[in-house]
Design an enzyme around this catalytic site. Structure first.
Site, PDB file in Angstrom:
ATOM      1  N   GLY A  11       0.848  -1.201   0.000  1.00 56.74           N
ATOM      2  CA  GLY A  11       0.000   0.000   0.000  1.00 56.74           C
ATOM      3  C   GLY A  11       0.877   1.243   0.000  1.00 56.74           C
ATOM      4  N   VAL A  24      17.761   8.653  -3.446  1.00 58.55           N
ATOM      5  CA  VAL A  24      18.417   9.021  -4.709  1.00 58.55           C
ATOM      6  C   VAL A  24      19.450  10.129  -4.481  1.00 58.55           C
ATOM      7  CG1 VAL A  24      18.030  10.025  -7.010  1.00 58.55           C
ATOM      8  CG2 VAL A  24      16.492   8.250  -6.138  1.00 58.55           C
ATOM      9  N   ARG A  72       1.203  -5.083  -5.452  1.00 56.82           N
ATOM     10  CA  ARG A  72       1.361  -6.306  -4.647  1.00 56.82           C
ATOM     11  C   ARG A  72       1.636  -7.398  -5.679  1.00 56.82           C
ATOM     12  NH1 ARG A  72      -0.536  -4.262   0.230  1.00 56.82           N
ATOM     13  NH2 ARG A  72      -2.374  -2.927   0.089  1.00 56.82           N
ATOM     14  N   ASP A 103       5.333  -4.710   6.240  1.00 57.83           N
ATOM     15  CA  ASP A 103       5.834  -6.016   6.686  1.00 57.83           C
ATOM     16  C   ASP A 103       6.000  -7.008   5.539  1.00 57.83           C
ATOM     17  OD1 ASP A 103       3.076  -5.940   6.458  1.00 57.83           O
ATOM     18  OD2 ASP A 103       2.746  -7.472   7.980  1.00 57.83           O
ATOM     19  N   GLY A 104       5.012  -7.033   4.620  1.00 57.55           N
ATOM     20  CA  GLY A 104       5.094  -7.957   3.488  1.00 57.55           C
ATOM     21  C   GLY A 104       6.316  -7.657   2.635  1.00 57.55           C
ATOM     22  N   THR A 125       4.094   2.737   5.542  1.00 58.45           N
ATOM     23  CA  THR A 125       2.714   2.247   5.561  1.00 58.45           C
ATOM     24  C   THR A 125       1.877   3.126   6.483  1.00 58.45           C
ATOM     25  OG1 THR A 125       1.240   0.424   6.227  1.00 58.45           O
ATOM     26  CG2 THR A 125       3.377   0.474   7.306  1.00 58.45           C
ATOM     27  N   ASP A 127      -0.493   2.095   8.134  1.00 62.80           N
ATOM     28  CA  ASP A 127      -1.049   1.253   9.202  1.00 62.80           C
ATOM     29  C   ASP A 127      -0.302   1.365  10.537  1.00 62.80           C
ATOM     30  OD1 ASP A 127      -2.742   0.386   7.235  1.00 62.80           O
ATOM     31  OD2 ASP A 127      -1.821  -1.579   6.985  1.00 62.80           O
ATOM     32  N   ASP A 129       1.811  -0.660  11.532  1.00 61.34           N
ATOM     33  CA  ASP A 129       1.696  -2.015  12.075  1.00 61.34           C
ATOM     34  C   ASP A 129       3.031  -2.758  12.145  1.00 61.34           C
ATOM     35  OD1 ASP A 129       2.012  -2.261   9.331  1.00 61.34           O
ATOM     36  OD2 ASP A 129       0.436  -3.759   9.077  1.00 61.34           O
ATOM     37  N   ARG A 171      -5.415  -2.683   8.727  1.00 56.15           N
ATOM     38  CA  ARG A 171      -5.328  -4.150   8.818  1.00 56.15           C
ATOM     39  C   ARG A 171      -5.586  -4.592  10.248  1.00 56.15           C
ATOM     40  NH1 ARG A 171      -3.627  -6.472   4.087  1.00 56.15           N
ATOM     41  NH2 ARG A 171      -2.398  -5.134   2.726  1.00 56.15           N
ATOM     42  N   GLY A 185     -11.795  13.286  19.597  1.00 50.74           N
ATOM     43  CA  GLY A 185     -12.761  13.245  20.706  1.00 50.74           C
ATOM     44  C   GLY A 185     -13.857  12.203  20.508  1.00 50.74           C
ATOM     45  N   ILE A 250      -9.184   7.328   0.735  1.00 48.44           N
ATOM     46  CA  ILE A 250      -8.828   8.714   1.037  1.00 48.44           C
ATOM     47  C   ILE A 250      -7.695   8.741   2.082  1.00 48.44           C
ATOM     48  CG2 ILE A 250     -10.533   9.031   2.900  1.00 48.44           C
ATOM     49  CD1 ILE A 250     -11.097  11.787   1.823  1.00 48.44           C
TER      50      ILE A 250
HETATM   51  N1  LIG Z   1       6.600 -13.922   2.651  1.00 51.19           N
HETATM   52  C1  LIG Z   1       6.917 -13.218   1.557  1.00 51.19           C
HETATM   53  N2  LIG Z   1       7.940 -13.582   0.760  1.00 51.19           N
HETATM   54  C2  LIG Z   1       8.265 -12.872  -0.338  1.00 51.19           C
HETATM   55  N3  LIG Z   1       7.625 -11.764  -0.719  1.00 51.19           N
HETATM   56  C3  LIG Z   1       6.609 -11.341   0.029  1.00 51.19           C
HETATM   57  C4  LIG Z   1       6.195 -12.032   1.206  1.00 51.19           C
HETATM   58  N4  LIG Z   1       5.146 -11.368   1.754  1.00 51.19           N
HETATM   59  C5  LIG Z   1       4.918 -10.330   0.942  1.00 51.19           C
HETATM   60  N5  LIG Z   1       5.783 -10.289  -0.084  1.00 51.19           N
HETATM   61  C6  LIG Z   1       5.830  -9.333  -1.201  1.00 51.19           C
HETATM   62  O1  LIG Z   1       5.655  -7.996  -0.728  1.00 51.19           O
HETATM   63  C7  LIG Z   1       4.534  -7.406  -1.383  1.00 51.19           C
HETATM   64  C8  LIG Z   1       3.909  -6.369  -0.496  1.00 51.19           C
HETATM   65  O2  LIG Z   1       3.409  -6.981   0.678  1.00 51.19           O
HETATM   66  P1  LIG Z   1       2.021  -6.493   1.327  1.00 51.19           P
HETATM   67  O3  LIG Z   1       1.807  -7.300   2.544  1.00 51.19           O
HETATM   68  O4  LIG Z   1       0.964  -6.502   0.284  1.00 51.19           O
HETATM   69  O5  LIG Z   1       2.266  -4.953   1.662  1.00 51.19           O
HETATM   70  P2  LIG Z   1       3.139  -4.224   2.775  1.00 51.19           P
HETATM   71  O6  LIG Z   1       4.561  -4.392   2.442  1.00 51.19           O
HETATM   72  O7  LIG Z   1       2.697  -2.811   2.648  1.00 51.19           O
HETATM   73  O8  LIG Z   1       2.772  -4.852   4.075  1.00 51.19           O
HETATM   74  C9  LIG Z   1       3.649  -8.598  -1.734  1.00 51.19           C
HETATM   75  O9  LIG Z   1       2.772  -8.309  -2.776  1.00 51.19           O
HETATM   76  C10 LIG Z   1       4.686  -9.638  -2.153  1.00 51.19           C
HETATM   77  O10 LIG Z   1       5.124  -9.421  -3.461  1.00 51.19           O
HETATM   78  O1  LIG Z   2      -4.884  -1.639  -1.549  1.00 47.71           O
HETATM   79  P1  LIG Z   2      -5.672  -2.800  -1.053  1.00 47.71           P
HETATM   80  O2  LIG Z   2      -5.162  -4.059  -1.647  1.00 47.71           O
HETATM   81  O3  LIG Z   2      -7.145  -2.612  -1.191  1.00 47.71           O
HETATM   82  O4  LIG Z   2      -5.383  -2.953   0.494  1.00 47.71           O
HETATM   83  C1  LIG Z   2      -5.986  -2.248   1.532  1.00 47.71           C
HETATM   84  C2  LIG Z   2      -5.042  -2.316   2.707  1.00 47.71           C
HETATM   85  O5  LIG Z   2      -3.894  -1.526   2.432  1.00 47.71           O
HETATM   86  C3  LIG Z   2      -3.625  -0.647   3.511  1.00 47.71           C
HETATM   87  O6  LIG Z   2      -4.160   0.623   3.164  1.00 47.71           O
HETATM   88  C4  LIG Z   2      -2.139  -0.517   3.714  1.00 47.71           C
HETATM   89  O7  LIG Z   2      -1.608  -1.775   4.019  1.00 47.71           O
HETATM   90  P2  LIG Z   2      -0.140  -2.217   3.667  1.00 47.71           P
HETATM   91  O8  LIG Z   2       0.745  -1.079   4.108  1.00 47.71           O
HETATM   92  O9  LIG Z   2       0.102  -3.484   4.422  1.00 47.71           O
HETATM   93  O10 LIG Z   2      -0.033  -2.401   2.209  1.00 47.71           O
HETATM   94  C5  LIG Z   2      -4.404  -1.257   4.683  1.00 47.71           C
HETATM   95  O11 LIG Z   2      -4.733  -0.299   5.662  1.00 47.71           O
HETATM   96  C6  LIG Z   2      -5.613  -1.824   3.997  1.00 47.71           C
HETATM   97  O12 LIG Z   2      -6.184  -2.876   4.726  1.00 47.71           O
HETATM   98 MG   LIG Z   3       1.419  -4.472   5.695  1.00 48.13          MG
END
Ligand SMILES: Nc1ncnc2c1ncn2[C@@H]1O[C@H](COP(=O)(O)OP(=O)(O)O)[C@@H](O)[C@H]1O
Ligand SMILES: O=P(O)(O)OC[C@H]1O[C@](O)(COP(=O)(O)O)[C@@H](O)[C@@H]1O
Ligand SMILES: [Mg+2]
Length: 319
Positions: A11, A24, A72, A103-104, A125, A127, A129, A171, A185, A250
């Site tokens: 995201g 950069v 993603r 985290d992903g 992010t 979030d 999180d 999330r 508030g 938004i």
């Molecule tokens: N366990 C994993 N191993 C390798 N790539 C991952 C893994 N988890 C997530 N990713 C990659 O990172 C991308 C972003 O992760 P996502 O959880 O959607 O968002 P965010 O990084 O914002 O939490 C995923 O679409 C995927 O390509």
């Molecule tokens: O863009 P998508 O796939 O609809 O995902 C919505 C999710 O992305 C977020 O806006 C951001 O999440 P990430 O930072 O993990 O990508 C979450 O708050 C929400 O649940």
């Molecule tokens: Mg995330």
């Protein structure tokens, strides 16, 4: 280390552009060649990247979104996808990669580090999180965006004496609902960290009604359920006909706040300096206003620290 690359993934979050700019510009400052990868890991697999220079990042520090685009990528989760990405990096003789995401995205950076690419994660992010850091880039801006909406909704909900449920992103993390709820508030805040008891909320609404107070703002974190389910429950169990607002995307847009721009600038420079020092599998965080770096793997298993005192404020201040 001669050539590095930067990408944004998952995201998007306000402040990602300020982080790209910092990566950069500091790479140029330290005489490194720097590439921008489009669309996160998807672009890495597809070989969609371009060399950047100081002017490629001119006039973006104040803009939301990400000039590099984000995505993603399911393919990157597979070993096959990751080896395609590795091939692209090797072809361009890139040995360091800065990943701006959540985290992903960090799990992906961890995998690439194991494959021999030096990777550094910058937390981007809305979030908030990521447990290892107090703040992620984009969170502060998103709080203010949600707050602006809450303030407007408050005007109309108090004029019409209605209960209103505002569903907020995050999330499984309740920080966005919590911080914007306290600042706005809100009478009730429902977040996953503190499983709200519907009866308690209903009792609070009824108590308010008895005192002649008919409006009631309920901040609902998406990780605690959806607004229409809660709306049904309130109607069935308390005869309260609440209005709902689902804020949606938004929350991810808008110009970054000064806090997010400064955080992004500091983290971007630190990421390049870590690569210059041959560090890999590291993430950058902030605690007590001080920047630090740590192992990605450890960062992902850090325990959640939730600001219970902030949550408690609502009980003390809003009734
Ligand atoms: N366990 C994993 N191993 C390798 N790539 C991952 C893994 N988890 C997530 N990713 C990659 O990172 C991308 C972003 O992760 P996502 O959880 O959607 O968002 P965010 O990084 O914002 O939490 C995923 O679409 C995927 O390509
Ligand atoms: O863009 P998508 O796939 O609809 O995902 C919505 C999710 O992305 C977020 O806006 C951001 O999440 P990430 O930072 O993990 O990508 C979450 O708050 C929400 O649940
Ligand atoms: Mg995330």
């Amino acid at each position: 280390m001669n050539r590095i690359a930067v990408l944004t993934s998952g995201g998007d979050a306000p402040g990602m552009n300020a982080a790209i700019r910092a990566v950069v510009r500091s790479a140029v400052y330290y005489n490194l060649k720097v590439y921008g990868v489009y669309r996160g890991y998807k672009g890495l697999i597809d070989g969609s990247l371009t060399e950047m220079d100081a002017s490629s990042v001119a006039d973006i520090i104040h803009k939301g979104g990400t000039i590099l685009k984000s995505s993603r990528s399911e393919e990157f989760r597979t070993a096959e996808g990751r080896s395609k990405a590795l091939k692209v990096l090797k072809e361009h003789q890139i040995d360091g990669l800065v990943v701006i995401g959540g985290d992903g995205s960090f799990r992906g950076a961890q995998e690439l580090s194991e494959m021999g690419i030096k990777t550094i994660g910058i937390p981007g992010t809305i979030d908030n999180d990521l447990n290892y850091t107090e703040y992620t880039i984009g969170f502060d801006t998103a709080i203010n965006t949600v707050l602006e909406a809450v303030t407007k909704i408050r005007d109309t909900s108090s004029s019409h004496e209605k209960a209103t449920i505002i569903e907020v992103m995050g999330r499984r993390c309740g920080d966005l609902a919590l911080y914007a709820g306290v600042a706005g508030g809100a009478e009730s805040i429902i977040i996953p960290e503190e499983p709200g008891n519907i009866e308690t909320i209903i009792a609070k609404i009824i108590q308010g009604k008895e005192r002649g107070k008919l409006h009631h703002i309920i901040m609902l974190a998406e990780g605690s359920g959806n607004a229409s389910d809660l709306q049904k429950k309130l109607l069935e169990q308390a005869d309260v006909n609440a209005r709902i607002t689902v804020l949606g995307y938004i929350q991810r847009g808008g110009d970054p706040t000064s806090f997010d721009r400064i955080l992004a600038s500091k983290m971007g420079v630190r990421a390049v300096e870590l690569l210059l020092n041959k560090k890999t599998n590291q993430v950058i965080g902030i605690k007590n206003n001080s920047l630090f770096n740590m192992d990605i793997t450890e960062s992902l298993s850090a325990e959640r620290t939730f600001d219970r005192e902030l949550y408690k404020l609502t009980e003390i201040l809003s009734f």
